[in-house]
Design a protein around this motif. Structure first.
Motif, mmCIF file in Angstrom:
data_model
loop_
_atom_site.group_PDB
_atom_site.id
_atom_site.type_symbol
_atom_site.label_atom_id
_atom_site.label_comp_id
_atom_site.label_asym_id
_atom_site.label_seq_id
_atom_site.Cartn_x
_atom_site.Cartn_y
_atom_site.Cartn_z
ATOM 1 N N PRO A 222 0.171 12.058 -3.847
ATOM 2 C CA PRO A 222 0.189 10.435 -3.634
ATOM 3 C C PRO A 222 -1.199 9.829 -4.237
ATOM 4 O O PRO A 222 -2.197 10.684 -4.587
ATOM 5 N N ALA A 223 -1.203 8.673 -4.653
ATOM 6 C CA ALA A 223 -2.220 8.016 -5.093
ATOM 7 C C ALA A 223 -3.487 7.902 -4.306
ATOM 8 O O ALA A 223 -3.339 8.058 -3.061
ATOM 9 N N THR A 224 -4.517 8.059 -4.835
ATOM 10 C CA THR A 224 -6.022 7.920 -4.226
ATOM 11 C C THR A 224 -6.149 6.726 -3.648
ATOM 12 O O THR A 224 -5.564 5.797 -4.170
ATOM 13 N N ILE A 225 -7.121 6.473 -2.815
ATOM 14 C CA ILE A 225 -7.536 5.149 -2.191
ATOM 15 C C ILE A 225 -8.083 4.284 -3.331
ATOM 16 O O ILE A 225 -7.785 3.185 -3.568
ATOM 17 N N LYS A 226 -8.929 4.803 -4.153
ATOM 18 C CA LYS A 226 -9.317 4.347 -5.575
ATOM 19 C C LYS A 226 -8.137 3.906 -6.243
ATOM 20 O O LYS A 226 -8.449 2.624 -6.665
ATOM 21 N N ARG B 101 4.059 5.900 -5.410
ATOM 22 C CA ARG B 101 4.280 5.771 -6.966
ATOM 23 C C ARG B 101 4.207 7.158 -7.637
ATOM 24 O O ARG B 101 5.158 7.664 -8.416
ATOM 25 N N PRO B 102 3.075 7.882 -7.563
ATOM 26 C CA PRO B 102 3.063 9.304 -8.322
ATOM 27 C C PRO B 102 4.143 10.060 -7.855
ATOM 28 O O PRO B 102 4.716 11.024 -8.738
ATOM 29 N N VAL B 103 4.537 10.061 -6.492
ATOM 30 C CA VAL B 103 5.420 11.064 -6.175
ATOM 31 C C VAL B 103 6.704 10.950 -6.641
ATOM 32 O O VAL B 103 7.343 11.956 -6.598
ATOM 33 N N PHE B 104 7.165 9.745 -6.961
ATOM 34 C CA PHE B 104 8.302 9.339 -7.565
ATOM 35 C C PHE B 104 8.423 9.558 -9.183
ATOM 36 O O PHE B 104 9.176 9.115 -9.967
ATOM 37 N N VAL C 32 0.921 -1.121 0.039
ATOM 38 C CA VAL C 32 -0.093 -0.028 0.042
ATOM 39 C C VAL C 32 0.809 1.289 -0.008
ATOM 40 O O VAL C 32 0.599 2.116 -0.735
ATOM 41 N N LEU C 33 1.986 1.338 0.755
ATOM 42 C CA LEU C 33 2.791 2.390 0.817
ATOM 43 C C LEU C 33 3.473 2.626 -0.504
ATOM 44 O O LEU C 33 3.675 3.634 -1.006
ATOM 45 N N VAL C 34 3.984 1.609 -1.027
ATOM 46 C CA VAL C 34 4.519 1.831 -2.413
ATOM 47 C C VAL C 34 3.622 2.369 -3.388
ATOM 48 O O VAL C 34 3.809 3.171 -4.324
#
Length: 201
Positions: A138-142, A127-130, A121-123
């Motif tokens: 950061p990625a959304t829950i969806k 992922r969008p931050v990198f 979940v952390l990765v």
């Protein structure tokens, strides 16, 4: 008092003062400190160099390696007073006075222990931050749920536990942003994790 090495070899104990520049160790007769009686030492084995009031040691591709406090070194290793250096069968102890006003380096707190799924979940979150895009979030829950084939409720539960583990309590920026920043700062997620997950590097 200048830094020096206490060298314990086949002929006993010897004190060797370190000068202001590079000091080489090895079997070669033109080494600054010749360890000729030790057949396990390479001709050009290691070098010590001063860096801003400190000393560092580097292995120079020796056959049997250079060890500091029992650990084989790769690259440069900053030395502290009392460190034990081993080259072949020769044991050396590094001696130096501590700086009068040492600049202490603050230790970065490591990441908390997380489960394998929480790490996934952390990765996914980070992922969008990198991605390298400007103003990335950061990625959304969806998005996390879709990437990991989880329900959104399951993602929320994992995030809730991660907020607790990383002590994210909701002040300031949105909690997912705080969690992503903290995970990256504390080394819980790295670019290598994203490459391992199949992201282009």
């Amino acid at each position: 008092m200048p830094a020096y090495l206490e060298v314990w070899g086949a002929s006993g104990r010897e004190l060797r003062t370190l000068g202001e520049g590079r000091t080489t160790l090895g079997q070669a007769t033109d080494s600054d400190i010749v360890l000729g009686g030790d057949r396990a030492v390479s001709r050009v084995h290691a070098a010590l160099e001063p860096y801003g009031g400190a000393w560092a040691i580097r292995d120079l591709g020796s056959r049997n390696g250079t060890f500091v406090n029992g650990e084989r070194i790769l690259g440069d290793r900053v030395l502290r007073a009392g460190d034990e250096i081993r080259a072949g069968s020769t044991r050396m102890v590094f001696h130096a006075e501590a700086p009068a006003d040492p600049q202490m380096t603050e230790t970065v707190e490591g990441p908390p222990e997380v489960t394998r799924r929480e790490r996934d979940v952390l990765v996914a979150l980070c992922r969008p931050v990198f991605s390298g895009a400007m103003f990335s979030r950061p990625a959304t829950i969806k998005e996390i749920a879709a990437a990991l084939f989880l329900t959104e409720n399951a993602v929320k539960q994992h995030l809730s536990r991660l907020y607790d583990k990383f002590a994210i309590y909701g002040e300031g920026e949105p909690r997912p942003v705080q969690l992503a920043n903290e995970a990256i700062r504390r080394g819980a997620v790295s670019l290598g994790d994203l490459r391992a997950a199949g992201e282009p590097g």
